[in-house]
Write an enzyme that holds these catalytic residues in place. Sequence first.
Site, short mmCIF file in Angstrom:
data_model
loop_
_atom_site.label_atom_id
_atom_site.label_comp_id
_atom_site.label_asym_id
_atom_site.label_seq_id
_atom_site.Cartn_x
_atom_site.Cartn_y
_atom_site.Cartn_z
N ASP A 10 -5.49 6.33 29.77
CA ASP A 10 -5.00 5.02 30.22
C ASP A 10 -5.07 5.02 31.74
O ASP A 10 -5.31 6.07 32.36
CB ASP A 10 -3.55 4.80 29.74
CG ASP A 10 -2.96 3.49 30.23
OD1 ASP A 10 -3.65 2.46 30.15
OD2 ASP A 10 -1.81 3.48 30.73
N SER A 11 -4.78 3.87 32.34
CA SER A 11 -4.75 3.81 33.80
C SER A 11 -3.51 4.52 34.36
O SER A 11 -3.48 4.84 35.54
CB SER A 11 -4.72 2.34 34.24
OG SER A 11 -3.57 1.71 33.72
N TYR A 42 -5.62 -1.33 36.28
CA TYR A 42 -6.98 -1.74 35.90
C TYR A 42 -7.05 -3.26 35.69
O TYR A 42 -8.11 -3.86 35.82
CB TYR A 42 -7.40 -1.06 34.59
CG TYR A 42 -7.81 0.40 34.70
CD1 TYR A 42 -7.65 1.13 35.88
CD2 TYR A 42 -8.38 1.04 33.60
CE1 TYR A 42 -8.04 2.46 35.95
CE2 TYR A 42 -8.79 2.37 33.67
CZ TYR A 42 -8.61 3.08 34.84
OH TYR A 42 -9.00 4.39 34.90
N GLY A 43 -5.92 -3.83 35.33
CA GLY A 43 -5.89 -5.25 34.91
C GLY A 43 -6.59 -6.23 35.85
O GLY A 43 -7.37 -7.07 35.41
N CYS A 73 -5.59 1.99 26.33
CA CYS A 73 -5.51 0.97 27.37
C CYS A 73 -6.22 -0.27 26.84
O CYS A 73 -7.40 -0.19 26.45
CB CYS A 73 -6.19 1.49 28.62
SG CYS A 73 -6.40 0.26 29.92
N ASN A 74 -5.51 -1.38 26.81
CA ASN A 74 -6.13 -2.62 26.30
C ASN A 74 -7.23 -3.13 27.23
O ASN A 74 -8.24 -3.63 26.78
CB ASN A 74 -5.06 -3.71 26.15
CG ASN A 74 -4.12 -3.43 25.01
OD1 ASN A 74 -4.33 -3.91 23.91
ND2 ASN A 74 -3.08 -2.65 25.23
N THR A 75 -6.99 -3.00 28.54
CA THR A 75 -7.97 -3.51 29.51
C THR A 75 -9.30 -2.77 29.34
O THR A 75 -10.37 -3.39 29.28
CB THR A 75 -7.44 -3.34 30.95
OG1 THR A 75 -6.08 -3.80 30.99
CG2 THR A 75 -8.27 -4.11 31.95
N GLU A 152 5.41 1.12 35.47
CA GLU A 152 5.06 2.32 36.25
C GLU A 152 6.26 2.79 37.09
O GLU A 152 6.41 3.98 37.35
CB GLU A 152 3.86 2.05 37.17
CG GLU A 152 2.51 1.96 36.46
CD GLU A 152 1.94 3.32 36.02
OE1 GLU A 152 2.17 4.33 36.70
OE2 GLU A 152 1.25 3.34 34.98
N THR A 185 -0.66 -1.45 26.94
CA THR A 185 0.13 -0.30 26.47
C THR A 185 1.31 0.02 27.39
O THR A 185 2.15 0.83 27.04
CB THR A 185 -0.78 0.93 26.31
OG1 THR A 185 -1.50 1.15 27.54
CG2 THR A 185 -1.77 0.73 25.18
N HIS A 186 1.35 -0.61 28.56
CA HIS A 186 2.54 -0.44 29.41
C HIS A 186 3.73 -1.24 28.87
O HIS A 186 4.88 -0.89 29.14
CB HIS A 186 2.25 -0.93 30.84
CG HIS A 186 1.51 0.06 31.69
ND1 HIS A 186 0.18 0.34 31.51
CD2 HIS A 186 1.94 0.84 32.72
CE1 HIS A 186 -0.19 1.25 32.43
NE2 HIS A 186 0.85 1.56 33.16
N1 DGL Z 1 -2.05 0.00 30.09
C1 DGL Z 1 -3.21 -0.74 30.36
C2 DGL Z 1 -3.53 -1.79 29.34
O1 DGL Z 1 -3.17 -1.62 28.19
C3 DGL Z 1 -3.62 -1.02 31.77
C4 DGL Z 1 -2.70 -1.72 32.67
C5 DGL Z 1 -3.30 -1.79 34.03
O2 DGL Z 1 -3.70 -0.75 34.56
O3 DGL Z 1 -3.39 -2.91 34.58
O4 DGL Z 1 -4.17 -2.77 29.60
#
Ligand code: DGL
Length: 268
Positions: A10-11, A42-43, A73-75, A152, A185-186
Amino acid sequence: MNKKPIGIFDSGVGGLTVFKEIRKRFPYEDLIYFGDTARVPYGPKSRNTVIEYSVQNARFLIQQGAKIIVIACNTSSATALTELQSILPVPVLGVIEPGAMSAVKTSISKRIGVIGTEGTIRSQAYSSAISNLDKNCSVFSKACPLLVQLAEEGWEDHEVTKLTIKEYLTPLLKNSIDTLVLGCTHYPILKTSIQQFAGNEITLVDSAQAVTDKLDDVLPNRETMGTGEDRFYVSDNEDKFNKIASKILNMEIDKLIKVKLGEGWFLN
Ligand code: DGL
């Protein structure tokens, strides 16, 4: 004997919500986790950048021996899943489809809300996955970028978090949804505060359990499971990661290594 680990990335700390579920379900598998804490979030990043980072992360995990990659990570899942599946020599699982499936199974009214990062919402990955599964579902989406930083920080029940949730969810809840997908996932880290604002008549869905079910189906070499060892890698701020990760996982983290990823995927 081949006791290769499952690689999860994940990020940042968000993917630990997936790690936790996988660890619970597979106590004898060895797990390696990579949190790209130097490059989180990452978003808001462009598609190409997220693909580039995701390829580097997955290659790093494969270099550490991963027999399968879970994109926690969804992104990254929304952006880089197809790319990773086409170039990597091991199976790759993303979280979007399992999450969408879980939402479709949960919703009775077929009015589903989705919250996620700007990248995930912009990609419309959830809307298409949900309507591929059930054309009668209406999907209402909202990007909630600030929630990643709050998670975070470990501010799961801070006043600022509650106000931010209120600001993001108020317009979304006007659509009479009965199910809300935590499409990042955050966000499960903030679950209690999100549920409190959304109310108990709305069911929160996250992908952790669903992707773990899928892992159960595709995991190769079940007879060569490991000893249940955990290894964590981050690209920066190991102390901060350690503090929040110990809280999320409810355990002390003893193997945490800082690595630097970059062009050519791996610098030291
Ligand atoms: N946890 C990540 C997700 O599910 C990334 C969040 C991020 O880095 O912006 O998208």
